[in-house]
Design a protein around this motif. Sequence first.
Motif, short mmCIF file in Angstrom:
data_model
loop_
_atom_site.label_atom_id
_atom_site.label_comp_id
_atom_site.label_asym_id
_atom_site.label_seq_id
_atom_site.Cartn_x
_atom_site.Cartn_y
_atom_site.Cartn_z
N PHE A 1 1.11 -1.32 -0.04
CA PHE A 1 -0.04 0.01 -0.18
C PHE A 1 0.75 1.27 0.04
O PHE A 1 1.77 1.17 0.92
N LEU A 2 0.65 2.10 -0.81
CA LEU A 2 1.54 3.48 -1.12
C LEU A 2 0.58 4.46 -1.06
O LEU A 2 -0.35 4.68 -1.23
N GLN B 1 4.98 6.52 -0.56
CA GLN B 1 5.55 6.00 0.77
C GLN B 1 4.78 4.87 1.19
O GLN B 1 3.65 4.84 1.08
N VAL B 2 5.38 3.84 1.70
CA VAL B 2 4.69 2.59 2.14
C VAL B 2 3.83 2.86 3.44
O VAL B 2 4.14 3.35 4.31
N LYS C 1 4.16 -11.21 7.45
CA LYS C 1 3.52 -9.85 7.65
C LYS C 1 4.43 -9.03 8.29
O LYS C 1 4.88 -9.22 9.31
N THR C 2 4.74 -7.81 7.72
CA THR C 2 5.82 -6.92 8.01
C THR C 2 5.28 -5.69 8.08
O THR C 2 3.97 -5.39 7.69
N THR C 3 6.03 -4.43 8.19
CA THR C 3 5.39 -3.22 8.32
C THR C 3 5.30 -2.41 6.71
O THR C 3 4.90 -1.46 6.81
N THR C 4 5.78 -3.39 5.90
CA THR C 4 5.67 -2.96 4.28
C THR C 4 5.14 -3.81 3.51
O THR C 4 4.59 -3.31 2.44
#
Length: 361
Positions: free
Chosen positions: A255-256, A261-262, A284-287
């Motif tokens: 998602f941007l 920016q992510v 599942k990460t923060t990005t």
Amino acid sequence: MMKILKYNLLLLTALILVSGCRKLLDLPEEKDYLSGKLNYSNKVFEPVLGRTTVMGTLNADNSTLPMQFEIVNARYGDGKPYDDMFKVHKTWVWTSAYTGKETSLEQINAKRKLEDHPMFEIRSSGQFIMWQSSTDELIDPRPADSSNSVQDMRLFDLKVKNSGGEVLLRDFQIRPWRERPYEPSTDINPFTGAVARDPKDPNNPNKRDYILADIGNIIGTPSDLQLISNADQKDVVVYIRPFTGGNGHSLRFKFLDKDEQVIDPAKFNETKWEQLVHGFNMQKTTTYVQYDVAYPIPLVNISTPYAPNGSQASSYIKYSRRGFGGMKTTAYLGLTYNIFKAGDWEIVFHFRRENPKFQDE
């Protein structure tokens, strides 16, 4: 009971006598019927390369089944022969039914195998099939300039026969489109494979078309107005694109924001990530959120929780926030899609004009 036995004995004797008489009299064996009116409802096929596509409806006109089919005299409009479509390559073939309940890639792949098939062939049913193994590199697609000149036309004939005879059906035409590895593919020019121009300003090389996200109840900041995703106002668009560093069979969601920016996927707090796609080993990460998947997506045309309409997968991301008066509002964004080519792909939702508002009022 005795009468039934006598009747059956007489019937068997009659059959033996008829068979014997046929041999004694040297009568010809009964032949199948093959209609001279046998034909296809459509003789022009336009498959997209890189996808398994079944084509052609045979009108057998009461001809005796089974029949044998053979593609012959494959030639361009100027008479020059071609054979690229008939070269053999490996393609996935199902050996048992996919259900959508499989719990690993190993379970899925245990239900299918790689077989050698010509990239274009005809089945015993009389249906033509272009296999997923076909690519732009292996088969020349229709010209990029959209012309249909004689020397580019691909023609072939079809020989159909059974013991009753043989029929030659002439002048089938096949016009393959170049690969479009995913759908929706509104961002791809189907003739050239390049980025599609904005249909509302097609002469402007600086403007392009996009895949549109399906969105609802998303409030933009700072305007506090609902974001819109349609042909006139493309606030949220989607990119389906390959990424590097995967394992060859992965799918990633990103998602941007408007500055590219992510956005942390955790902000989409109502999403059922485990049910987003028929994938495994979720990361599942923060990005991003990533899965191991089997391609194509969806694997077959049946309804599953991941592909309710059968023909396309459906992935929806949700989040909730408190609006004025403390009322909870659930917003969503999603996509109904196909990915036909195996690899490492990411589906990116881009907020182009304003960022989504996650904060409560």
